[in-house]
Each structure stands twice: as C-alpha cells, then as structure tokens.
Scaffold this motif. Structure first.
Motif, PDB file in Angstrom:
ATOM      1  N   TRP A  62       0.844  -1.186   0.000  1.00  0.00           N
ATOM      2  CA  TRP A  62       0.000   0.000   0.000  1.00  0.00           C
ATOM      3  C   TRP A  62       0.884   1.241   0.000  1.00  0.00           C
ATOM      4  O   TRP A  62       1.845   1.332   0.742  1.00  0.00           O
ATOM      5  CB  TRP A  62      -0.892  -0.017   1.242  1.00  0.00           C
ATOM      6  CG  TRP A  62      -1.853   1.126   1.305  1.00  0.00           C
ATOM      7  CD1 TRP A  62      -1.653   2.282   1.965  1.00  0.00           C
ATOM      8  CD2 TRP A  62      -3.106   1.223   0.671  1.00  0.00           C
ATOM      9  NE1 TRP A  62      -2.727   3.112   1.790  1.00  0.00           N
ATOM     10  CE2 TRP A  62      -3.647   2.471   1.001  1.00  0.00           C
ATOM     11  CE3 TRP A  62      -3.850   0.363  -0.137  1.00  0.00           C
ATOM     12  CZ2 TRP A  62      -4.884   2.885   0.552  1.00  0.00           C
ATOM     13  CZ3 TRP A  62      -5.080   0.780  -0.583  1.00  0.00           C
ATOM     14  CH2 TRP A  62      -5.589   2.034  -0.226  1.00  0.00           C
ATOM     15  N   THR A  63       0.542   2.186  -0.860  1.00  0.00           N
ATOM     16  CA  THR A  63       1.318   3.413  -0.904  1.00  0.00           C
ATOM     17  C   THR A  63       0.622   4.460  -0.037  1.00  0.00           C
ATOM     18  O   THR A  63      -0.457   4.950  -0.364  1.00  0.00           O
ATOM     19  CB  THR A  63       1.436   3.921  -2.342  1.00  0.00           C
ATOM     20  OG1 THR A  63       0.121   4.075  -2.892  1.00  0.00           O
ATOM     21  CG2 THR A  63       2.227   2.948  -3.198  1.00  0.00           C
ATOM     22  N   TRP A  64       1.263   4.771   1.071  1.00  0.00           N
ATOM     23  CA  TRP A  64       0.683   5.756   1.977  1.00  0.00           C
ATOM     24  C   TRP A  64       1.071   7.165   1.508  1.00  0.00           C
ATOM     25  O   TRP A  64       2.187   7.380   1.046  1.00  0.00           O
ATOM     26  CB  TRP A  64       1.197   5.511   3.389  1.00  0.00           C
ATOM     27  CG  TRP A  64       0.752   4.201   3.934  1.00  0.00           C
ATOM     28  CD1 TRP A  64       1.455   3.039   3.967  1.00  0.00           C
ATOM     29  CD2 TRP A  64      -0.503   3.911   4.523  1.00  0.00           C
ATOM     30  NE1 TRP A  64       0.732   2.037   4.529  1.00  0.00           N
ATOM     31  CE2 TRP A  64      -0.483   2.559   4.885  1.00  0.00           C
ATOM     32  CE3 TRP A  64      -1.655   4.652   4.790  1.00  0.00           C
ATOM     33  CZ2 TRP A  64      -1.577   1.929   5.504  1.00  0.00           C
ATOM     34  CZ3 TRP A  64      -2.725   4.047   5.389  1.00  0.00           C
ATOM     35  CH2 TRP A  64      -2.683   2.699   5.728  1.00  0.00           C
ATOM     36  N   PRO A  65       0.176   8.087   1.624  1.00  0.00           N
ATOM     37  CA  PRO A  65       0.472   9.436   1.102  1.00  0.00           C
ATOM     38  C   PRO A  65       1.532  10.179   1.935  1.00  0.00           C
ATOM     39  O   PRO A  65       2.142  11.110   1.433  1.00  0.00           O
ATOM     40  CB  PRO A  65      -0.872  10.150   1.153  1.00  0.00           C
ATOM     41  CG  PRO A  65      -1.722   9.376   2.065  1.00  0.00           C
ATOM     42  CD  PRO A  65      -1.196   7.966   2.080  1.00  0.00           C
ATOM     43  N   TRP A  66       1.744   9.818   3.174  1.00  0.00           N
ATOM     44  CA  TRP A  66       2.696  10.578   4.007  1.00  0.00           C
ATOM     45  C   TRP A  66       4.082   9.970   4.060  1.00  0.00           C
ATOM     46  O   TRP A  66       4.913  10.444   4.819  1.00  0.00           O
ATOM     47  CB  TRP A  66       2.140  10.733   5.422  1.00  0.00           C
ATOM     48  CG  TRP A  66       1.783   9.432   6.059  1.00  0.00           C
ATOM     49  CD1 TRP A  66       2.600   8.551   6.662  1.00  0.00           C
ATOM     50  CD2 TRP A  66       0.490   8.864   6.136  1.00  0.00           C
ATOM     51  NE1 TRP A  66       1.917   7.471   7.104  1.00  0.00           N
ATOM     52  CE2 TRP A  66       0.594   7.653   6.803  1.00  0.00           C
ATOM     53  CE3 TRP A  66      -0.787   9.279   5.702  1.00  0.00           C
ATOM     54  CZ2 TRP A  66      -0.487   6.829   7.043  1.00  0.00           C
ATOM     55  CZ3 TRP A  66      -1.854   8.479   5.955  1.00  0.00           C
ATOM     56  CH2 TRP A  66      -1.716   7.254   6.621  1.00  0.00           C
ATOM     57  N   THR A  67       4.362   8.983   3.248  1.00  0.00           N
ATOM     58  CA  THR A  67       5.698   8.409   3.264  1.00  0.00           C
ATOM     59  C   THR A  67       6.503   8.859   2.061  1.00  0.00           C
ATOM     60  O   THR A  67       6.000   9.272   1.060  1.00  0.00           O
ATOM     61  CB  THR A  67       5.668   6.881   3.291  1.00  0.00           C
ATOM     62  OG1 THR A  67       4.962   6.435   2.147  1.00  0.00           O
ATOM     63  CG2 THR A  67       5.051   6.368   4.551  1.00  0.00           C
TER      64      THR A  67
END
Length: 55
Positions: A50-55
């Motif tokens: 999963w691609t988290w927006p804050w990383t």
C-alpha cells in the motif's frame, strides 16, 4: 473405612470402560467428517504494498 473397599467401585469402573470401548467408541468413530481436509496446495496471491500518502 468403606472408601478402601474396591469391591463395588472396581466393578462399576470396569463395566463403564467396557461399555465405552465396545459400544460408544465404535459409534463415535463411525461418523464421517462433513468437512474433510483437502490435499490442495495453498496458493499465495501476489500482493502489492500500500502506498501511503505521508511516506
């Protein structure tokens, strides 16, 4: 002391075990499992992280 007299209790225990092994146990072992285990090999699915927006 009546507890030390094994005469009636040993006979009751013996009859109970004979009843279990000769009557109850074969009836229980005769049941067929409704959901037998399968021999299929487990398949692994290809997952993407999963691609988290804050990383």
């Amino acid at each position: 002391m009546p507890q030390l007299n094994p005469n009636p209790w040993f006979f009751i225990m013996l009859i109970s075990w004979i009843t279990f092994f000769l009557i109850i146990q074969p009836k229980l072992l005769a049941f067929v499992s409704m959901n037998p285990p399968s021999n299929k090999t487990p398949t692994t699915s290809n997952t993407t992280p999963w691609t988290w927006p804050w990383t």
